[in-house]
Write a protein that holds these residues in place. Structure first.
Motif, short mmCIF file in Angstrom:
data_model
loop_
_atom_site.label_atom_id
_atom_site.label_comp_id
_atom_site.label_asym_id
_atom_site.label_seq_id
_atom_site.Cartn_x
_atom_site.Cartn_y
_atom_site.Cartn_z
N GLY A 106 29.82 -65.27 102.42
CA GLY A 106 28.70 -65.58 103.29
C GLY A 106 28.41 -64.44 104.25
N ILE A 107 27.24 -64.46 104.84
CA ILE A 107 26.87 -63.42 105.81
C ILE A 107 27.73 -63.53 107.06
N THR A 108 28.05 -64.78 107.46
CA THR A 108 28.93 -65.01 108.61
C THR A 108 30.18 -65.75 108.15
N TYR A 109 31.29 -65.52 108.87
CA TYR A 109 32.58 -66.13 108.51
C TYR A 109 33.04 -67.09 109.61
N ASN A 110 33.75 -68.13 109.17
CA ASN A 110 34.53 -68.98 110.06
C ASN A 110 35.98 -68.54 109.93
N TYR A 111 36.50 -67.88 110.96
CA TYR A 111 37.82 -67.26 110.86
C TYR A 111 38.92 -68.24 111.26
N THR A 112 40.09 -68.00 110.68
CA THR A 112 41.31 -68.70 111.07
C THR A 112 42.10 -67.80 112.00
N SER A 113 42.50 -68.32 113.12
CA SER A 113 43.19 -67.52 114.13
C SER A 113 44.44 -66.86 113.55
N GLY A 114 44.57 -65.55 113.82
CA GLY A 114 45.75 -64.81 113.39
C GLY A 114 45.70 -64.31 111.96
N GLU A 115 44.56 -64.52 111.25
CA GLU A 115 44.46 -64.10 109.86
C GLU A 115 43.31 -63.11 109.67
N ASP A 116 43.56 -62.11 108.81
CA ASP A 116 42.50 -61.21 108.37
C ASP A 116 41.69 -61.87 107.26
N MET A 117 40.43 -61.56 107.21
CA MET A 117 39.56 -62.01 106.11
C MET A 117 38.35 -61.09 106.15
N LYS A 118 38.42 -59.98 105.43
CA LYS A 118 37.44 -58.91 105.60
C LYS A 118 36.61 -58.64 104.37
N ALA A 119 36.65 -59.54 103.38
CA ALA A 119 35.92 -59.24 102.14
C ALA A 119 35.74 -60.50 101.30
N THR A 120 34.87 -60.40 100.34
CA THR A 120 34.69 -61.50 99.39
C THR A 120 35.98 -61.78 98.65
N LEU A 121 36.66 -60.71 98.21
CA LEU A 121 37.99 -60.83 97.64
C LEU A 121 38.93 -60.09 98.59
N PHE A 122 39.71 -60.86 99.36
CA PHE A 122 40.61 -60.26 100.35
C PHE A 122 42.06 -60.54 99.97
N SER A 123 42.91 -59.52 100.18
CA SER A 123 44.33 -59.69 99.87
C SER A 123 45.19 -58.94 100.87
N GLU A 124 46.22 -59.62 101.38
CA GLU A 124 47.22 -58.96 102.20
C GLU A 124 48.13 -58.09 101.35
N GLY A 125 48.36 -58.50 100.11
CA GLY A 125 49.27 -57.77 99.23
C GLY A 125 48.55 -56.95 98.18
N GLN A 126 49.34 -56.25 97.37
CA GLN A 126 48.81 -55.40 96.31
C GLN A 126 48.05 -56.22 95.28
N ILE A 127 47.11 -55.57 94.61
CA ILE A 127 46.40 -56.22 93.51
C ILE A 127 46.45 -55.31 92.29
N ASN A 128 46.87 -55.87 91.16
CA ASN A 128 46.78 -55.22 89.85
C ASN A 128 45.77 -55.99 89.01
N VAL A 129 44.85 -55.28 88.37
CA VAL A 129 43.80 -55.92 87.58
C VAL A 129 43.98 -55.57 86.12
N TYR A 130 44.00 -56.61 85.26
CA TYR A 130 44.10 -56.46 83.81
C TYR A 130 43.00 -57.29 83.15
N GLY A 131 42.92 -57.17 81.83
CA GLY A 131 42.04 -58.02 81.05
C GLY A 131 40.77 -57.33 80.63
N ASN A 132 40.01 -57.99 79.78
CA ASN A 132 38.79 -57.42 79.23
C ASN A 132 37.56 -58.25 79.56
N GLY A 133 37.68 -59.10 80.57
CA GLY A 133 36.53 -59.85 81.02
C GLY A 133 35.79 -59.11 82.11
N SER A 134 34.81 -59.78 82.73
CA SER A 134 34.02 -59.14 83.78
C SER A 134 34.14 -59.91 85.08
N LEU A 135 34.01 -59.17 86.18
CA LEU A 135 34.05 -59.76 87.51
C LEU A 135 32.92 -59.15 88.33
#
Length: 675
Positions: A153-182
Motif C-alpha cells: 500500500g501507499i501508506t503502512y500501519n506499522y508494528t512498534s519495534g519492527e521494520d517493514m520497508k518494502a512489499t517483500l521485506f526480510s530481516e534475514g537472507q533471501i535465496n531465490v530459486y525456481g523457474n516461475g515468475s514474481l
C-alpha cells in the motif's frame, strides 16, 4: 451449523492444498538439493512437499493446511492477514497460493525456512505483502510455470519495534530459486528490502514500480541466473554495506529519480575464489553465531568460500565494496533518466570480467548545493579502481556534462569491448563548468588490450582523460572528440596497439607533461593552428619506436636527445590532401590520405623504415588505388604520383624539419628541431 461449515472447509482445504503440492515440479527440487554436510545446508535431502504447510488465499477466507498441528508452530488469520509464530528448529516449507486484495504473510521465528510461490497474488493496502521477521535464511522458490504477484500500500500501519520497508521485506537472507515468475509493485518505498543479503540463483523477477529502490539490501547482492527487470524512482539494485556480484542472468534496470543509480553498492569486500588473503588477523566466518566478535553478516555455508570480514583495521584489503561482474552469459541493461544519475555506482572497486552491459543516461548535470559541486550523470561511476578484463560495454549519454566512465582511482583494461557515445553539451554554474567525457580517470589509466571506441560532442567534450598518467600498451582505440581525444595531466606513453584520434576543435593527443612512444600505430588529427596532432608543450617528447602520424595546424617537436627513431616534421602553408614519401631508391615509407582539409598543415611522421642519412622525396596530390588502409594510412597500395615533387630531405639528424610552421613549440632538450 458452524461445525458443518468447518468440516466442509477442511475437506476443500485438503483437496486444494493437495493440488498445490502436486503442482510443485521436480525442476524446483533439483536445483536446491543438498550435496554436502546436512548441517550446513537448507535441506537434509530435498523438499518433502507432503510435509509443507499450505496457505491458500481468497477474497473470502484463507485456507491453511498444517501437518505440524502438534508441533510448536502457531498460525493465525486476521481477515486475510496470516501470521506464523514458529519455534520449531526444522526447515519448514510454506506453499502460498490463491489471490487476495487485502492480505499478507508474516512470520516470526528463529530458524531458516522456505516459501514456495505457487500462483499466489497478494495485495496489502496497509503494509508489506510478505513480511519476514525471522533473521535466519529465507529460501524463496518460484514454482515452475507459475505467475506470482505482490503489491503493498501507499501508506503502512506499522508494528512498534519492527521494520517493514518494502512489499517483500526480510530481516534475514533471501535465496531465490525456481523457474516461475514474481511481479512486485512497491508503492510505499522499496519493492524488495532485506536487512541481510540477496542471492538470486534463478527465476523471473519483474519489479514494475518502486517509490524508492527496486531492490535494497544491507549485506550483498549476488546474482547467478534468472531474469531481473526493475523500474524505480530510486536505485535499481542498492547495497548499503556490502558488494554486488553478478555471475549470470539477464538484468534490465530503469530509474527515473534525481541521482538514482542503476546498480549502487558500498563497503565490505568480496574475493574471487582463487584469491588467498595472507592475513592472520582474518578468519573465514562460517558461523556467525559462533563468532564472538560478531563481525559481518551470517555467512551462507552454500556460498563460495573466500568471503572475509576483517576483525581489525590491519586487513590486507580495504574494507570497501568490490563490485564484480563475471560471466560470459550475463546481460545487463540499465537506463537511468534522472539528473546526475549513474548506471553502475560503486563506493570502491569494480571488476568487469565478462558479460554484455548496456547503459544509457539521459539526465543533466546540476549544481549540488549539499556537495558544493557540480554533479553529472555517468554510465559507470567508480570511487575506487576499475578493472575491465573482458565483456562488452556500451554506454550512451545524452545529458549535459555526462560521462561514459568516471573513475576516482586507477583504470586498467586488459580485454573487452567498450563503446561510449556522449552527445550532451557543457553545463555551467557561475564560474564552474562540467563537460562531457568519454572516459575520465583521476589517477592512472593503463590499457593493455581490448577495443575502445569513443565519440563525444559538445563544448569541452574529451575522449580519454587521465588526471595523472596514461599508458597504452595494446588494443585498438578509436576516438572522435569535440575537444582533446586523449589527454593526461602528467604523462602519456604508447608501447603498442592501434590508436586513431580525430578532434573537431582541439588537439588529437595532449599531454600537459611528457609523451613517450616506443611502439604501436598512432594516427592523430588535431584542428587548425594553434591546435596539434601531438601536444606536450615544452616538455620532453620521446620517440624510440612505432608508426606515428600526427596532423594539425602545429605540432610539438620530438626531443632529439631522447629519440632513437628518425622523425620528420613537414609543414605546408596550404592544405594537405594526399602525401606519399619514398626513398631515392623508390622504397615507400608512407602513403596517406588526410581525414580533413586544413588551412595550413603540419605533419609529424616517424616509423622504423626511416633510415639514417637517406634522401627521401615527398609527393602531394596524386591518387591511391588498391591496398588496405587504417584511417587513411595505406599499405600495399598503388600510388600515382602528383605532377611535381613537393620537397626532398635527408635524415642527417634524428629530427628533420621541412618547411616552417607556428604553434606547439619544441619538445624539451637540445636539438628540438627548427621552426
Amino acid at each position: 451449523m458452524k461445525t458443518k461449515l468447518f468440516l466442509l472447509s477442511a475437506l476443500w482445504l485438503l483437496l486444494s492444498c493437495s493440488n498445490d503440492v502436486d503442482n510443485i515440479t521436480n525442476n524446483d527440487v533439483d536445483v536446491i538439493e543438498s550435496s554436502t554436510n546436512d548441517d550446513d545446508n537448507d535441506y537434509d535431502d530435498e523438499i518433502v512437499y507432503e510435509e509443507c504447510i499450505a496457505i491458500h488465499f481468497s477474497e473470502d477466507e484463507v485456507a491453511i493446511t498444517n501437518p505440524f498441528i502438534d508441533s510448536d508452530i502457531s498460525i493465525t488469520n486476521n481477515g486475510g492477514h496470516v501470521t506464523v509464530q514458529s519455534n520449531i528448529s526444522d526447515n519448514i516449507s510454506y506453499i502460498l497460493s490463491g489471490n487476495t486484495s487485502d492480505g499478507s504473510f508474516k512470520l516470526y521465528g528463529n530458524y531458516k525456512y522456505t516459501l514456495i510461490f505457487n500462483n499466489v497474488e497478494i495485495t496489502n493496502p496497509n503494509g508489506a505483502a510478505i513480511n519476514n521477521q525471522c533473521s535466519k535464511k529465507l529460501t524463496v522458490v518460484l514454482n515452475e510455470g507459475t505467475i506470482n504477484k505482490l503489491t503493498d500500500g501507499i501508506t503502512y500501519n506499522y508494528t512498534s519495534g519492527e521494520d517493514m520497508k518494502a512489499t517483500l521485506f526480510s530481516e534475514g537472507q533471501i535465496n531465490v530459486y525456481g523457474n516461475g515468475s514474481l511481479e512486485i509493485a512497491g508503492k510505499n518505498k522499496h519493492a524488495i528490502c532485506i536487512d541481510d543479503y540477496l542471492h538470486i540463483h534463478s527465476g523471473n523477477i519483474n519489479i514494475t514500480e518502486a517509490a524508492s529502490d527496486a531492490i535494497h539490501v544491507n549485506e550483498y547482492i549476488k546474482i547467478d541466473g534468472g531474469v531481473i527487470k526493475t523500474s524505480s524512482i530510486g536505485e535499481g539494485l542498492d547495497c548499503e554495506e556490502g558488494y554486488i556480484e553478478i555471475n549470470g542472468g539477464e538484468i534490465s534496470i530503469t530509474t527515473t529519480g534525481v541521482k538514482a543509480h542503476g546498480l549502487k553498492s558500498y563497503s565490505y569486500i568480496t574475493i574471487d575464489e582463487n584469491v588467498v588473503i595472507d592475513n592472520n588477523n582474518n578468519e573465514e566466518n562460517e558461523d556467525n553465531e559462533e563468532n564472538n566478535n560478531n563481525e559481518g553478516p551470517e555467512v551462507d555455508p552454500d556460498e563460495p568460500t573466500g568471503i572475509f570480514y576483517p576483525k581489525t583495521q590491519n586487513a590486507v584489503f580495504d574494507t570497501q565494496m568490490l563490485s564484480t561482474i563475471n560471466s560470459s552469459f550475463c546481460s545487463i541493461n540499465i537506463e537511468v533518466k534522472g539528473n546526475a544519475s549513474k548506471g553502475l555506482k560503486s563506493g570502491s572497486d569494480i571488476n568487469i570480467i565478462n558479460g554484455n552491459i548496456q547503459i544509457s543516461t539521459s539526465g543533466n548535470a546540476f549544481y549540488d548545493s549539499a556537495d558544493a559541486d557540480i554533479s553529472s550523470c555517468a554510465g559507470i561511476k567508480c570511487d575506487g579502481n576499475l578493472v575491465i578484463d573482458g565483456g562488452t560495454i556500451n554506454i550512451t549519454s545524452s545529458g549535459t556534462g555526462g560521462k561514459g566512465i568516471n573513475v576516482d582511482g586507477l583504470l586498467t583494461m586488459n580485454d573487452g569491448d567498450v563503446t561510449i557515445k556522449t552527445t550532451g553539451g557543457q553545463y555551467t554554474y557561475s564560474s564552474n563548468s562540467s563537460s562531457a567525457k568519454g572516459i575520465k580517470c583521476d589517477k592512472n589509466i593503463v590499457i593493455n588490450d581490448g577495443n575502445i571506441a569513443i565519440t563525444t560532442k559538445g563544448k569541452g567534450a574529451e575522449g580519454l582523460e587521465s588526471k595523472a598518467q596514461l599508458y597504452i600498451n595494446g588494443g585498438s582505440i578509436e576516438i572522435e572528440a569535440y575537444d582533446d581525444c586523449i589527454n593526461a595531466s602528467k604523462h602519456i606513453e604508447f608501447t603498442g596497439g592501434d590508436v586513431y584520434c580525430y578532434s573537431s576543435n582541439n588537439d588529437g593527443i595532449d599531454s600537459n607533461g611528457t609523451i613517450t612512444i616506443t611502439g604501436g600505430r598512432i594516427i592523430t588529427s588535431g584542428t587548425n593552428t594553434p591546435e596539434e596532432g601531438f601536444d606536450c608543450d615544452q616538455n620532453k617528447f620521446t620517440i624510440t619506436g612505432g608508426y606515428i602520424l600526427g596532423l594539425g595546424g602545429a605540432t610539438s617537436t620530438p626531443t632529439s636527445s631522447a629519440c632513437t627513431q628518425y622523425c620528420l616534421i613537414y609543414s605546408l602553408s596550404s592544405a594537405l590532401q594526399t602525401i606519399h614519401i619514398e626513398s631515392s631508391s623508390g622504397v615507400e615509407v608512407l602513403t596517406f590520405k588526410a581525414p580533413r582539409t586544413y588551412n595550413q598543415t603540419t605533419l609529424l611522421f616517424s616509423c622504423p623504415e626511416l633510415q639514417k642519412n637517406t634522401t627521401y622525396s615527398i609527393y602531394t596530390g596524386g591518387s591511391i588505388s588498391g591496398g588496405t588502409d587504417y584511417h587513411g594510412w595505406y599499405t600495399d597500395a598503388n600510388y600515382t604520383k602528383g605532377t611535381s615533387t613537393a620537397a626532398t630531405f635527408t635524415t642527417s639528424s634524428i629530427v628533420t624539419t621541412v618547411g616552417s610552421s607556428s604553434g606547439g613549440g619544441p619538445g624539451g632538450g637540445p636539438g628540438g628541431g627548427r621552426w
